[in-house]
Write an enzyme that holds these catalytic residues in place. Sequence first.
Site, PDB file in Angstrom:
ATOM      1  N   HIS A 196     -39.886  29.621  33.763  1.00  0.00           N
ATOM      2  CA  HIS A 196     -39.337  28.322  33.266  1.00  0.00           C
ATOM      3  C   HIS A 196     -38.161  28.902  32.232  1.00  0.00           C
ATOM      4  O   HIS A 196     -37.027  28.231  32.239  1.00  0.00           O
ATOM      5  CB  HIS A 196     -40.130  27.602  32.940  1.00  0.00           C
ATOM      6  CG  HIS A 196     -39.525  26.166  32.689  1.00  0.00           C
ATOM      7  ND1 HIS A 196     -39.195  25.207  33.367  1.00  0.00           N
ATOM      8  CD2 HIS A 196     -39.120  25.638  31.331  1.00  0.00           C
ATOM      9  CE1 HIS A 196     -38.896  24.040  32.840  1.00  0.00           C
ATOM     10  NE2 HIS A 196     -38.698  24.385  31.614  1.00  0.00           N
ATOM     11  N   HIS A 242     -37.718  18.687  36.622  1.00  0.00           N
ATOM     12  CA  HIS A 242     -39.263  18.405  35.946  1.00  0.00           C
ATOM     13  C   HIS A 242     -39.957  18.228  37.199  1.00  0.00           C
ATOM     14  O   HIS A 242     -40.435  17.059  37.476  1.00  0.00           O
ATOM     15  CB  HIS A 242     -39.040  17.132  35.082  1.00  0.00           C
ATOM     16  CG  HIS A 242     -40.103  17.588  34.027  1.00  0.00           C
ATOM     17  ND1 HIS A 242     -40.935  16.609  33.390  1.00  0.00           N
ATOM     18  CD2 HIS A 242     -39.903  18.692  32.923  1.00  0.00           C
ATOM     19  CE1 HIS A 242     -41.406  17.088  32.467  1.00  0.00           C
ATOM     20  NE2 HIS A 242     -41.048  18.214  32.065  1.00  0.00           N
TER      21      HIS A 242
END
Length: 951
Positions: free
Chosen positions: A224, A287
């Site tokens: 990420h 997300h």
Amino acid sequence: MLWHLDIAPASDRPDSTGLRIAQDALESGLAGPWRIAASRGFLVEGPLTAAELGDAARQVLVDPVVESFRVEPCPAADGLAATIVHVFPKAGVTDPEGESALALLRDLGYAVDGARSIRSYRVEGPADLVPRLIQRVLANDAVEQAVVGPLHLDHLGEGRPYDFALIVVPIRAMDDATLVKTSKDGQLSLSLAEMHTIQAHFRELGRDPTDCELETLAQTWSEHCSHKTLRGRIDFDGAPIANLLKRTIFSATQELDLDWLVSVFSDNAGVVRFDDEYDVCFKVETHNHPSAIDPYGGSNTGIGGVIRDALGTGLGAKPICNTDVFCVAPPDMSPDRLPAGVLHPKRVLKGVVAGVRDYGNRMGIPTVNGALAVDPAYLGNPLVFCGTVGVLPRGKAFKSVEPGDRIVALGGRTGRDGIHGATFSSVELTSESESISGGAVQIGNAITEKMVLDVIVRARDLGLFRALTDCGAGGFSSAVGEMGADTGAVVDLEKAPLKYQGLSYTEIWISEAQERMVLAVPPESWPEFRDLCELEGVEATDLGEFVDTGRLTLRYHGQVVGDLAMDFLHEGRPDVVRSATYKAPEPRAIDAPASADFTADLLAILGHWDVCSKEWIVRQYDHEVQSRTVVKPLVGERENGPGDASVILPVVGSNRGLAVSCGINPRYGRLDPYAMAACVIDEAVRNCVAVGADPDRIALLDNFCWGNPERPETLGTLVRAAQACRDLALAYRTPFISGKDSLYNEYAHEGKSLAIPPTLLISAIGQVPDVRRCTTMDFKAAGNLIVLLGTTRLEFGGSLFAEARRLEGGVVPAVDAKLGLAIFKALHRAISQGLVRSCHDLSEGGLAVALAESAFAGRIGAEVSLRDAPRDAGASSDAALLFSESPSRFLLEVEPARFEALAEALAGLPFAKLGSTVAAPRLVVDGLEGGRVLDASLDDMEAAWRRPLDW
């Protein structure tokens, strides 16, 4: 004393929440009948009486016009015969409503120790289905606790004091199996090679790492945060690629070397020049994993996080609009098809829309653009993209950190929410993800972030700080680690303001609690900055100092709990080495159906989830707050037509605008990832051009969402998509300025893995020289000419027509970039000269859908013929001309007196008159041979278009 303040609708008011939940229960496959009475309220702890709490409720917590309330002690028995279910946040989960109630009660002078929000449901229905009702409808076990029956609570329980104990991880002595187990059990998401690198480093140091050091490395090295797959080494069918991003996305922007680019791929958002006084920035984030577990919380903090990305760009950009794109499984899917641990798609969609709605609306930022893509493969992994555009004064796009600057934490307090969020986003989901990783979901508080935004903009203009960034993935770990990468930092963790006691030093360091920023404040500016924050009611805390040691030193009450070299933290990760392969599927031709009446096909496509009206979503957003939105998401006679792009005014008072658009089509990705990437870039660009943007001033953002890149065939499709991004960016001269990837979007269940289709979202911002020349897609008046611009080819691969007819194979639409760019430039000239009354791009569903949407949006009919439509030799059928999805095409409306001028502007390009707009409320299309091939009323088309999301 613990009190329950229960707030219900007044006796003369309908219980809309209860009615909605009863309907949700039926839609979730729970056969009733159900009668549900819903109420909200608060659990309030403190030495106050029931009468005092009642007085306070009347003043600030209850609307006496529409609500009634009662105050009861806990525990208290409920005398109703119905089953009662109470739902409230789990301990440690952020509770914005409870925090607001606590602050209000204290402001009124009441002695209150704590407050938590609570929802209560009195349920009459099948008793054996109540547990499933709780699971599917009433509560989310990841972040909420459900209690059936009376509340047997005597206190809220805000945590116990933390007893310091330094934890050392004996990594030097671990064998490979133990290294792997340590990474997995600790949710570190570190590979064996990475664990070996860490092991070797600490063997060289002659000591073992603390848990805090290991966690810091895991956050910083996560997929990420570091994008290690796309920045690593890839063997692509024998051809080595060192750093895919650098070789494709980055290099295209570098080769273009445009003078209006300000800051690209080096900050939280990309920055481009807007005018002589201001720049604008744009960032889109994903997300996904948190939204799969808690749709509301995941999207709520997704939009909050990307707003902070804009706010943390340069010296602070003011957010002026938001975007969102959702990818979900069919919302009408049967509940019986849900795997364990997976939320129903309708619940997911409702939750993610509500999360974006509440955060954006409460912050006063308009949400102006978005899309919805529906595919069964998103069942276990919905995708949530959130974007923010910001404006900042020229000269404020760069930041620096100097040794001696104070490390200042600003905004929300730190709790356990979001811990392991960064590493959680780097793994596949499973049926246990909800219970194992519930703590990885953050809960946002938009009001706190609005206060942070206001104080940062004021402090920026006063020159009170040198740099800032947001606490996103990894929390303080990433924020301080990134800001101090070139210097060093010393942090005193015990100084961090906490939501509740009991957090360890490591939890403080890696928490992803929301609404927090980190700033580098010169020591001489700290008193003024602190006073400004106090005046605005925003908490600011001095956590330590940036130093010139090149080391990250973490202390807890004077005890060193972490000491890492910055170069090892940021440069020590071993390169990921992956293999990638790609073999194009064997082409399977789709023969165009013979001439027929295609009205039923058009109505079916208008009712497809990807095409249908998104008004249910759009109307929940305040897209006009700040008074900047010139072209709104919905346009037309009744403001319900699907606009191609929105146009906003970054600088109020100026006529120079900014168009915001996107392109996404996962159906193409299954068949040809290169063609898919090219098409969605073309779609994002043509959407901007359709409303009046200058094609010479359009910038792009990429968001790659893919499955497991450790499979060569999966990574191969990603490589092909990235290569297309480079090729199209160069051809269209549209630079990429920022981006984000999200990998491992797969759901593992019972030994099988469900991967999402290769999904690339392209977002675009284009500059509109004069918003008074903007066009919209709705037909404006009867008697105007209808013109098709662009070439139609026989390209049914991945099309909605093929899906509606259950046809497999076909050719995915291909972009002719040279022709496309010529069309974009010529069309922009025509729009700038005022020659075009309406303009609509052709995308999903092709010409037929574009005609239908323009007609019912303007409440103007159309009579057209396909006979002269520009086409290549393969598109020689009515079906191809109606439903092919060839890119770079537009449907134009022009006044007869201006057609010659338009023809001159479009000289040398494929275009033709198809017919005219008419007063009769019908769309009538004649085929190549003259026979009627489509005939539908505006009302029938609009009804089909509205039906799927008419919730």
